[in-house]
Design a protein around this motif. Structure first.
Motif, PDB file in Angstrom:
ATOM      1  N   MET A  17      -7.767   4.768  -4.269  1.00 42.68           N
ATOM      2  CA  MET A  17      -6.706   5.037  -3.192  1.00 42.68           C
ATOM      3  C   MET A  17      -5.699   4.228  -3.520  1.00 42.68           C
ATOM      4  O   MET A  17      -4.519   4.527  -3.557  1.00 42.68           O
ATOM      5  N   ASP A  18      -5.673   2.913  -3.742  1.00 46.66           N
ATOM      6  CA  ASP A  18      -4.627   1.800  -3.929  1.00 46.66           C
ATOM      7  C   ASP A  18      -3.891   2.421  -5.462  1.00 46.66           C
ATOM      8  O   ASP A  18      -2.563   2.250  -5.531  1.00 46.66           O
ATOM      9  N   GLN A  19      -4.523   2.751  -6.278  1.00 45.76           N
ATOM     10  CA  GLN A  19      -4.025   3.034  -7.554  1.00 45.76           C
ATOM     11  C   GLN A  19      -3.078   4.508  -7.475  1.00 45.76           C
ATOM     12  O   GLN A  19      -2.058   4.485  -7.894  1.00 45.76           O
ATOM     13  N   ILE A  20      -3.437   5.525  -6.725  1.00 43.79           N
ATOM     14  CA  ILE A  20      -2.692   6.502  -6.656  1.00 43.79           C
ATOM     15  C   ILE A  20      -1.612   6.201  -5.522  1.00 43.79           C
ATOM     16  O   ILE A  20      -0.768   6.631  -5.964  1.00 43.79           O
ATOM     17  N   LYS A  21      -1.534   5.475  -4.584  1.00 43.13           N
ATOM     18  CA  LYS A  21      -0.537   5.124  -3.819  1.00 43.13           C
ATOM     19  C   LYS A  21       0.649   4.431  -4.692  1.00 43.13           C
ATOM     20  O   LYS A  21       1.682   4.536  -4.455  1.00 43.13           O
TER      21      LYS A  21
END
Lengths: 137, 137
Positions: free
Chosen positions: B26-30
């Motif tokens: 999640m964090d990497q995509i955001k």
DNA sequence: TCACGTGTACCATACCGCCTAGTACGCATG
DNA sequence: CATGCGTACTAGGCGGTATGGTACACGTGA
């Protein structure tokens, strides 16, 4: 939300929170130090006392205290109790610095997804500094 | 540290990290969206494809995608795939705003314990803005 | 000296989030 | 209709967290 007010100090724990209880205690104590609610040399509640006040297990309080001591924020004196460290010397720990950077990066990304501008985030940071450490920071 | 590079996108996962895999995704995509690595309308790897690339379970990828969709960052079209949302409209969610404030507060407290001055922290923030979103922020 | 308060160290148990494994279903595309 | 896609469900393992209980080592003060 259980609260403890002994001698002016205020600690509260939310059993239903997803954040571990021992981390809640850690964060509140560190925040209290920054705020000045806890002064260097202040005695913290004993493990048993705090666990009774918060109706949690002594081992949980002990774990919080051990982690805080590992970070250098507090110190324990056998048979006497646990105290806020005096003359805290910050050390430039590369690991913790990297973690701080990651944390701040997450803040920036979240701010973007909440529609906060760079200016608004900087203002939020300034407000926090004003609210937390009037004299200390 | 497992890496995936398909069509220019780069995702990596650290199995040994204490941070849940689905949150890492999640964090990497955001972060990728903020950086511009992911553009609105871009297609993300399929659940099965990404799970194969990262050698993790499809359910884990699915969980990450579901959470991201719940946050409004991505959207799924049945039978077609998962895509970065176009024309993202940030909503002033009071809960998420409070969480952001708590996160930033933690940053300030940590910075104090690392010996960082207010000025240094502001500089760190400015550096992150420069590094992340040259045009976007 | 001795009772007491202190932190610490165990062990066993329970719960829950995370992850895996496998199977199956509904939908859109070509 | 075959394929690829997201989704749903069940079952199980694993580790972190918290509890309950007991015991030990140390410093203080009566």
């Amino acid at each position: 939300m259980i609260q403890h007010n002994g001698g002016g100090i205020v600690l509260q724990v939310d059993i239903k929170s997803s954040k571990p209880i021992y981390k809640q205690i850690m964060d509140q104590i560190k925040e209290g130090v920054v705020k000045g609610v806890f002064q260097p040399g202040d005695k913290l509640p004993s493990v048993r006392e705090l666990s009774t006040m918060l109706t949690i297990n002594p081992n949980t309080v002990s774990k919080a205290y051990q982690e805080l001591e590992r970070e250098g924020a507090i110190e324990t004196r056998r048979g006497r109790g646990t105290f806020i460290v005096e003359n805290y010397k910050p050390q430039a720990d590369p690991d913790r610095l990297g973690q701080l950077n990651d944390l701040l990066k997450k803040v920036v990304v979240e701010a973007y997804y909440l529609g906060l501008s760079k200016k608004e985030l900087k203002q939020m940071l300034a407000d926090l500094y004003a609210k937390l450490g009037g004299a200390r920071l």
